[in-house]
Every structure is written in C-alpha cells, then in structure tokens.
Design a protein around this motif. Structure first.
Motif, PDB file in Angstrom:
ATOM      1  N   SER A  89     -73.005 -25.827 -47.175  1.00 21.33           N
ATOM      2  CA  SER A  89     -73.262 -24.452 -46.741  1.00 21.33           C
ATOM      3  C   SER A  89     -72.511 -23.439 -47.598  1.00 21.33           C
ATOM      4  CB  SER A  89     -72.891 -24.276 -45.273  1.00 21.33           C
ATOM      5  OG  SER A  89     -71.511 -24.514 -45.089  1.00 21.33           O
ATOM      6  N   THR A  90     -71.493 -23.868 -48.349  1.00 19.30           N
ATOM      7  CA  THR A  90     -70.754 -22.948 -49.223  1.00 19.30           C
ATOM      8  C   THR A  90     -71.338 -22.878 -50.630  1.00 19.30           C
ATOM      9  OG1 THR A  90     -69.194 -24.638 -49.951  1.00 19.30           O
ATOM     10  CG2 THR A  90     -68.603 -23.359 -47.981  1.00 19.30           C
ATOM     11  N   ALA A  92     -74.220 -21.877 -53.115  1.00 22.78           N
ATOM     12  CA  ALA A  92     -75.371 -20.974 -53.184  1.00 22.78           C
ATOM     13  C   ALA A  92     -76.486 -21.578 -54.033  1.00 22.78           C
ATOM     14  CB  ALA A  92     -74.956 -19.620 -53.745  1.00 22.78           C
ATOM     15  N   GLU A  93     -76.128 -22.124 -55.202  1.00 23.35           N
ATOM     16  CA  GLU A  93     -77.170 -22.682 -56.067  1.00 23.35           C
ATOM     17  C   GLU A  93     -76.572 -23.638 -57.095  1.00 23.35           C
ATOM     18  OE1 GLU A  93     -79.045 -20.194 -59.149  1.00 23.35           O
ATOM     19  OE2 GLU A  93     -77.622 -18.641 -58.569  1.00 23.35           O
ATOM     20  N   LYS A 130     -72.816 -22.431 -58.229  1.00 26.86           N
ATOM     21  CA  LYS A 130     -72.396 -21.101 -57.812  1.00 26.86           C
ATOM     22  C   LYS A 130     -72.163 -21.154 -56.315  1.00 26.86           C
ATOM     23  CE  LYS A 130     -73.553 -16.247 -57.990  1.00 26.86           C
ATOM     24  NZ  LYS A 130     -74.523 -15.249 -58.437  1.00 26.86           N
ATOM     25  N   ARG A 132     -71.104 -19.450 -52.522  1.00 26.97           N
ATOM     26  CA  ARG A 132     -71.554 -18.256 -51.784  1.00 26.97           C
ATOM     27  C   ARG A 132     -70.604 -17.071 -51.990  1.00 26.97           C
ATOM     28  NH1 ARG A 132     -76.264 -19.239 -49.798  1.00 26.97           N
ATOM     29  NH2 ARG A 132     -76.659 -21.184 -48.752  1.00 26.97           N
ATOM     30  N   ASP A 133     -69.332 -17.338 -52.288  1.00 27.03           N
ATOM     31  CA  ASP A 133     -68.396 -16.235 -52.522  1.00 27.03           C
ATOM     32  C   ASP A 133     -68.492 -15.668 -53.941  1.00 27.03           C
ATOM     33  OD1 ASP A 133     -67.174 -18.152 -54.082  1.00 27.03           O
ATOM     34  OD2 ASP A 133     -65.313 -18.224 -52.929  1.00 27.03           O
ATOM     35  N   ALA A 159     -81.919 -24.949 -46.753  1.00 30.71           N
ATOM     36  CA  ALA A 159     -82.463 -23.590 -46.752  1.00 30.71           C
ATOM     37  C   ALA A 159     -83.814 -23.529 -46.047  1.00 30.71           C
ATOM     38  CB  ALA A 159     -82.604 -23.079 -48.179  1.00 30.71           C
TER      39      ALA A 159
END
Length: 181
Positions: A89-90, A92-93, A130, A132-133, A159
């Motif tokens: 969940s942390t 992004a991609e 990458k 999420r932060d 997702a």
C-alpha cells in the motif's frame, strides 16, 4: 495476513542462499579421504575432519547471513527485501527499466536500496519503485524481471485493475478497443 491469521500466498521468493552449499566442503574432504584410502599409505584423518568441520561451519554462517539479508519475498500484502518489509500500500508504482541507449542515469538508480545493506547485493539487479510519499527506492532480486512483473501485477490487483485489462492497455490500440466495447 489475509484471513484470520492465515499467511498470505507467496507470489515470488528467492532464498538468498541454499542450505545444500554447506555440504560442498565436507563432501570434497570425503572425496579426498576416499582417494587416500584407495591409494594406500598415510590417511590424514584429523586434517580432513578438521577441514570438513571448519568449511561447514564457515559456510553455515554465510548461509544464515544470506538467508537473512539477501532473501526476497513478495506476497499480496508486502514486499520483503532482506530484513526490510514494505507494505504494497506504500508503493505507488514500479518504474520502467532504464534506457540502455541513454547516457543519463535514472533518478532511482542512485536511490536507497531496500534492506539494511548499503546497496544492491552482488549478482542482483535493482529496479526503481516510487513510494506514495514521493520518494524513490530500489528493489532488487536475482530474477529481477519476474519480481518486477509479479510486483506490478500485485499492485494492479490492489488498485482494482484486472490484470487482463492492464495488459490490454499496454497493447497498441488498447484504449480504442476498450472504448469500442
């Protein structure tokens, strides 16, 4: 954990080191012992047993360290690289592979490698993530292409994008086919 304490299914795993490597040194000492017995003459019992135990002990320590620090495991919820566990969940991609023809390095190539090591371990290849932060990190594995594919599929499942539609979007004309349906 998925259901009531049941562990999540493992999507990708690399052990880091294999237990069978502990037997290589003692097996070699055993072969030398057999050759000495066949040849006749002096048999170096103490030296061969001592070397077998010493080699087995040192390799045992290396296997323990390898299994702890350079193993990789991907489940539906987490990515574990060595001793560091990252929740999916942390993430992004998964960033694309670097262009081999480019003279410039990608930003993620100088980013921190996951795990408590100072960089990507030997005989492993890193790829960019990458978070999420907004920060960039390097994930790594010996079979980095399979880990990249499994991680991308796991992130798409989280997702809510079905894997089939993600593949269709990557195809040329995938958007038009999707709109025509």
């Amino acid at each position: 954990m998925s259901e009531a304490g049941a562990p999540a299914a493992v999507l990708f795993a690399e052990p880091g080191a294999r237990w069978r490597t502990i037997a290589y040194g003692p097996a070699l000492c055993g072969i030398i012992l057999v050759l000495e017995l066949i040849r006749g003459g002096d048999v170096h019992w103490f030296g061969l047993v001592f070397c077998a135990v010493l080699l087995g002990g040192f390799v045992w320590l290396q296997v323990i360290a390898g299994r702890r620090h350079i193993s990789v495991e991907l489940t539906g919820d987490t990515l574990r690289e060595g001793t560091e566990v990252v929740s999916l969940s942390t993430i992004a991609e998964v960033l694309p592979e670097p262009d081999e023809q480019s003279w410039d390095d990608e930003d993620w190539e100088s980013a921190r490698a996951l795990g408590e090591l100072t960089g990507v371990p030997r005989r492993r290849k890193g790829f960019g993530l990458k978070l999420r932060d907004g920060s960039l990190v390097q994930a790594w594995a010996r079979d980095h292409r399979t880990l990249r594919a499994e991680l991308t599929a796991a992130l798409e499942r989280r997702a809510g994008v079905p894997a089939e539609s993600a593949v269709e979007l990557d195809k040329p004309g995938g958007d038009e086919e999707k709109e025509a349906r």
